[in-house]
Design an enzyme around this catalytic site. Structure first.
Site, short mmCIF file in Angstrom:
data_model
loop_
_atom_site.label_atom_id
_atom_site.label_comp_id
_atom_site.label_asym_id
_atom_site.label_seq_id
_atom_site.Cartn_x
_atom_site.Cartn_y
_atom_site.Cartn_z
N PHE A 11 0.83 -1.21 0.00
CA PHE A 11 0.00 0.00 0.00
C PHE A 11 0.87 1.27 0.00
CE2 PHE A 11 -1.83 2.74 3.52
CZ PHE A 11 -2.50 3.60 2.66
N ILE A 12 1.72 1.42 1.00
CA ILE A 12 2.54 2.64 1.08
C ILE A 12 3.64 2.61 0.02
CG2 ILE A 12 4.03 4.06 2.55
CD1 ILE A 12 2.45 3.03 4.97
N TYR A 149 4.92 -7.85 17.23
CA TYR A 149 5.12 -6.90 16.13
C TYR A 149 5.91 -5.69 16.63
CZ TYR A 149 3.83 -3.60 12.42
OH TYR A 149 3.85 -2.68 11.40
#
Ligand code: UDP
Length: 342
Positions: A11-12, A149
């Site tokens: 996406f980015i 994460y």
């Protein structure tokens, strides 16, 4: 300049690739399509200054060749999305730490400049907002998958700073806060594309917990401008920068706004965290960046407001639904989407 973007079909990454091409740079991307998509780069595939490799960073021969060829490396390849992280913690930890080790190790040979994409998740359970780059990080216990994460990204940050201090590799760290916009998929749990899709297909809008938790959302084009601004700035080397917006909204209000803007008649339902993710899931109640540091360096201020962000996602999701009407989110079923869509 020659630019390498790992995770460039994400996406980015795909927005970043596009902006560097617009600036006249030569862009190489490396993406194994694990969470990225070839659709994201479809429109730039034929650009004469664009080269894409559908492979993993762990293909070290290819990675070495690309790092050697480029002047600036954006390392965006990572396991992202809270749902993916909770469901696949091994993949999260291994992907995030190994790929960063490989990229930094290769960059060290010729001291290539590297931007490491990190996340606001590293602030962990910290309650005092706004979050400043030099604040303490407050992690949850190791038996709660979510924090793997945050920890894997914190290790990436330690590594990047260590490579700068010890081996003089010019590294910069970007802590991205909830970045949204066209091409982001709701499949890995991200709230805005998920709620927008639900509103458009007439499913219930699932707000997790009591919906009082807040987030600050940034449009991807603001985030990409900030990434480009710090990536090659001489004073950014060895530094960490927050990238985000300070406009806070609760998730319940967000769902109401999405319902209004889409004109949807869907109901908003509250789903306990245990059902949404896993038993004992811990959320962050607020997450607001302090933007003083990046503002002082490059004059960064996000320009796109929440309604414009939502409109851009609604338009994108409408187009996706027209192309793939029965695509269910991760954890959803094809059947349930079909039944509710009619
Ligand atoms: N969330 C929600 N409904 C969804 C997906 C997410 O209520 O369908 C909540 C999630 O629990 C969190 C917030 O929205 O409190 C933002 O979630 P996201 O995964 O987008 O990003 P996070 O800030 O958690 O990394």
């Amino acid at each position: 300049m020659r630019i390498l973007i790992t995770g460039g079909a994400g996406f980015i990454g795909s927005h970043l690739a596009e902006r560097h091409l617009e600036s006249g740079d030569e862009v190489y991307i490396l993406d194994d399509l694990s969470t990225g998509s070839i659709d994201n780069i479809h429109h730039i595939k034929g650009h004469p200054k664009f080269t894409y490799h559908l492979d993993s960073v762990s293909n070290s021969y290819l990675s070495a060749e690309l790092v050697d060829r480029c002047d600036l490396i954006y390392h965006l390849a990572a396991a992202v999305g809270v749902r993916l992280i909770v469901e696949s913690p091994v993949r999260t930890i291994e992907t995030n730490i190994r790929s960063t080790e490989i990229v930094l190790g290769l960059a060290a040979k010729k001291r290539k400049r590297v931007l490491i994409a990190s996340t606001s998740e590293v602030y962990g359970k910290r309650e005092k907002v706004p979050f400043r780059e030099d604040d303490d990080l407050v992690m949850g216990p190791t038996n709660k998958g979510r924090w793997s994460y945050a920890c894997s990204k914190a290790i990436d940050e330690f590594l990047a700073i260590a490579y700068w201090k010890e081996k003089h590799v010019p590294t910069v760290i970007a802590r991205l806060f909830n970045t949204v916009g066209p091409r982001q998929t709701g499949r890995y749990g991200m709230v805005i594309p998920n709620l927008v899709r639900q509103a458009l297909v007439g499913e219930e809008l699932t707000v997790f917990g009591d919906g009082a938790q807040t987030r600050c959302f940034t449009h991807v084009s603001d985030a990409v401008g900030a990434l480009m601004g710090i990536a090659s700035h001489p004073e950014a080397v060895g530094q960490v920068y927050n990238i985000g917006s300070t406009r806070e909204i609760s998730i319940l209000e967000l769902a109401e706004r999405i319902k209004h803007l889409t004109g949807s008649s869907s109901r908003i339902v509250l789903v306990p965290y245990d059902q949404a993710y896993e038993e004992g899931f811990e959320d962050m109640m607020r997450r607001v960046p302090d933007l003083f540091k990046i503002n002082a360096l490059i004059g960064y201020e996000p320009k796109i407001g929440l309604d414009d962000i939502l409109e851009s996602v609604i338009e994108d999701q409408r187009a996706r639904l027209a192309d793939h009407p029965y695509r269910a989110p991760m954890g959803g079923t094809k059947q349930s989407v079909v039944q509710r869509a009619v």
